[in-house]
Enzyme design. Structure first.
Site, short mmCIF file in Angstrom:
data_model
loop_
_atom_site.label_atom_id
_atom_site.label_comp_id
_atom_site.label_asym_id
_atom_site.label_seq_id
_atom_site.Cartn_x
_atom_site.Cartn_y
_atom_site.Cartn_z
N GLN B 70 0.86 -1.19 0.00
CA GLN B 70 0.00 0.00 0.00
C GLN B 70 0.89 1.23 0.00
OE1 GLN B 70 -3.98 0.31 1.92
NE2 GLN B 70 -2.79 1.19 3.59
N ARG B 74 4.40 8.56 -1.59
CA ARG B 74 5.84 8.31 -1.68
C ARG B 74 6.16 7.53 -2.94
NH1 ARG B 74 7.27 6.99 4.64
NH2 ARG B 74 5.64 5.42 4.40
N ASN B 99 -3.29 4.66 -2.54
CA ASN B 99 -4.10 5.49 -1.63
C ASN B 99 -3.97 6.98 -1.90
OD1 ASN B 99 -5.46 3.56 -0.25
ND2 ASN B 99 -4.30 3.73 1.66
N ASN B 128 -8.79 7.16 1.14
CA ASN B 128 -7.48 6.84 1.70
C ASN B 128 -7.65 6.19 3.07
OD1 ASN B 128 -4.92 6.69 2.68
ND2 ASN B 128 -4.67 8.91 2.97
N ASP B 150 5.42 0.60 2.45
CA ASP B 150 6.06 1.21 1.27
C ASP B 150 7.35 1.95 1.64
OD1 ASP B 150 4.97 3.30 2.65
OD2 ASP B 150 4.23 4.36 0.88
N ASP B 243 -4.67 -1.71 11.90
CA ASP B 243 -5.18 -2.81 11.06
C ASP B 243 -4.33 -4.05 11.28
OD1 ASP B 243 -2.95 -1.55 9.81
OD2 ASP B 243 -3.45 -2.59 7.93
N ASP B 244 -3.03 -3.86 11.57
CA ASP B 244 -2.15 -5.01 11.78
C ASP B 244 -2.43 -5.69 13.12
OD1 ASP B 244 -1.26 -2.81 13.16
OD2 ASP B 244 0.79 -2.89 12.40
N ARG B 292 -2.15 2.64 19.65
CA ARG B 292 -2.06 1.18 19.50
C ARG B 292 -2.42 0.47 20.80
NH1 ARG B 292 -0.16 -0.28 14.63
NH2 ARG B 292 1.03 -2.14 15.18
#
Lengths: 330, 330
Positions: B70, B74, B99, B128, B150, B243-244, B292
């Site tokens: 994703q 960049r 995104n 995004n 990325d 999300d991880d 987190r």
């Protein structure tokens, strides 16, 4: 006359009853067949068949292991190691396989210096055989066996971690000494360590065996070892060697996977220099390595194939000995 | 008159027939029941349910993986990484999740500089979102997914080895960045890395998550992710984060084991400093870590429990980068 009429339906009923019974019997046979076919297949269950283990398994026996140590002519080392290993976490019992035929065990002295945290059983043997340590000892109550040579010391941390690894890979030999075979164009196999390189194998190294002189494995494999071809026992007795190679063949055949999982030891030592017996291990014999290549080829003949598989997995404990052991210069 | 007599047996026959049929039906129901009960239980099969995957799996697709990357803002880094990763062994396809809403992808330029060894698909997104990369993309044909941030570069050796490890642990997230949660006396969980220590945990460290920004996992988990509670998506969108962590919860719930297997990387680099976009990753935000920890506690509420389990297993490649990497000073 109506009897005549009425007999007919009677007979018909008899036949129907017969059909009824037979159909039900057939259906029941089908059920039985289906059930049997659907029972878990022992070959699928990669663990050594525990139904072959009649021994009672206490709760502690499930979360602990038995140390089996074979000794010959190095009583001083033995006592040192017995003392070292008395305090390992999860150690259930120690079985000393006493190969000093005709000599007294140090059991009396050991007991006179008690109490000891863990029971030690001395198993006096009648013949000095390499494979004595691979018996299915009745005193063995745990699923996990830790087998150690009588000249090797592994730290308590390494053993505790390796045991936790074995609990996650109970079908494998989980140990500290990896070895490999390589095949040569001549079709003859060679046995060795890092000095051997597989032709055409790229980066890194591989192993196909984990030696049982410093390893955990499932006690069921000691039972399986009792059911090997006579030629295997003859080979081990003829060479007084290779019992560990045979065990790797057995496990690889059983699982269809690499026999061993290599755990990188933080602290493993050879104590041989510490003995006063002047006796040095059989692996010093000039023919030792040659014998082991010889054994690999013999075992391939006996088992009619090469079951050993390669692995390049090395397991270490995350964050030990230092919290940054997982870092690499970047 | 005999009809009268003969009807009786007739009726009896009818009843018997009725009995017969009903008994057979019951027995058949029993068979059906037995068979159903004995069918392999999906929960036992720890792999994500592949029957939910309608996609064709070519042979190469079974022995290869899809890189999902994703990107946001960049493009220079993206092109650099696309070039780096083009030549990884076993790479089947690259899916770029674009995104940069409203901006053109570099697809034209990429194609103008072809040919390239591996196809690259640009998936232009309409919003995004952090979790865009967790879609079950129709272009995804392999069981194995390699997900990379990325701004992260991992060496080809590390990726090839980690893929071989994933093939042995396909139900786990196999990756290079371990993290953990710890529980506190207050019952609130905290998220972190080596700086956090579990109270009462002895030597070494543990991890309970492997981040998906540099990891292999089973494509079936992307399907599973589509069936999570709405609150999970809301949490990820609200924070543009976590999300991880959610994926680790999902995998841990699915397997009942530690979600991840940590592979020690030999060479992993952050390329952020190389970008000219001036844009720096979201993990630089002051609130990143606090978010987190917040997510861990939210997810525990959503899933009504803490599924994450600890592991202290670290896997490295035997004999790589140097043949003696398994030795320790003794």
């Amino acid at each position: 006359r109506y009897f005549h009429f009425c007999k007919l339906p009677g007979r018909v009923m008899g036949i129907r009853l017969l059909r009824f019974t037979s159909v039900v019997i057939i259906v029941l046979l089908l059920v039985a067949g289906a059930l049997t076919a659907l029972l878990p297949n022992v070959k699928d269950d990669k663990l050594p068949n525990l139904r072959r283990e009649p021994k009672p398994q206490s709760q502690s026996a499930l979360d602990s292991f038995t140390l089996i140590m074979q000794t010959y002519n190095r009583t001083d080392l033995l006592l040192k190691l017995l003392n070292h290993y008395q305090a390992i976490p999860h150690l259930h019992k120690v079985i000393v396989v006493w190969n000093n035929i005709g000599e007294k065990t140090p059991e009396e002295m050991w007991n006179s210096l008690g109490p000891h945290p863990v029971p030690v059983v001395f198993k006096v043997q009648s013949v000095n055989r390499m494979r004595n340590r691979l018996q299915n000892f009745p005193e063995l109550e745990t699923k996990a066996v830790l087998m150690m040579d009588d000249d090797t010391l592994v730290s308590a941390h390494d053993l505790a971690f390796a045991f936790s690894v074995w609990q996650q890979f109970p079908e494998h030999i989980v140990g500290f000494v990896p070895r490999k075979h390589i095949s040569t164009p001549s079709g003859v196999y060679s046995y060795g360590s890092f000095e051997l390189q597989n032709p055409g194998f790229g980066n890194g190294d591989q192993y196909s065996m984990v030696l049982i002189g410093a390893a955990f494995f499932h006690s069921g494999y000691l039972e399986d070892f009792q059911r090997q071809p006579e030629a295997v026992y003859a080979l081990i007795d003829e060479t007084q060697n290779c019992d560990d190679i045979a065990m790797n063949f057995l496990v690889a055949k059983h699982t269809g996977k690499p026999s061993g999982v290599f755990v990188k030891p933080v602290d493993i030592r050879n104590l041989e220099k510490d003995t006063n017996s002047g006796y040095s291990g059989m692996w010093h014999r000039a023919e030792h390595l040659l014998q082991r290549s010889y054994c690999v080829n013999k075992l391939v003949n006996i088992y009619d194939g090469m079951p050993l598989k390669y692995s390049n997995i090395m397991i270490s404990q995350f964050g030990f000995p230092n919290y940054a052991n997982h870092k690499n210069k970047m």
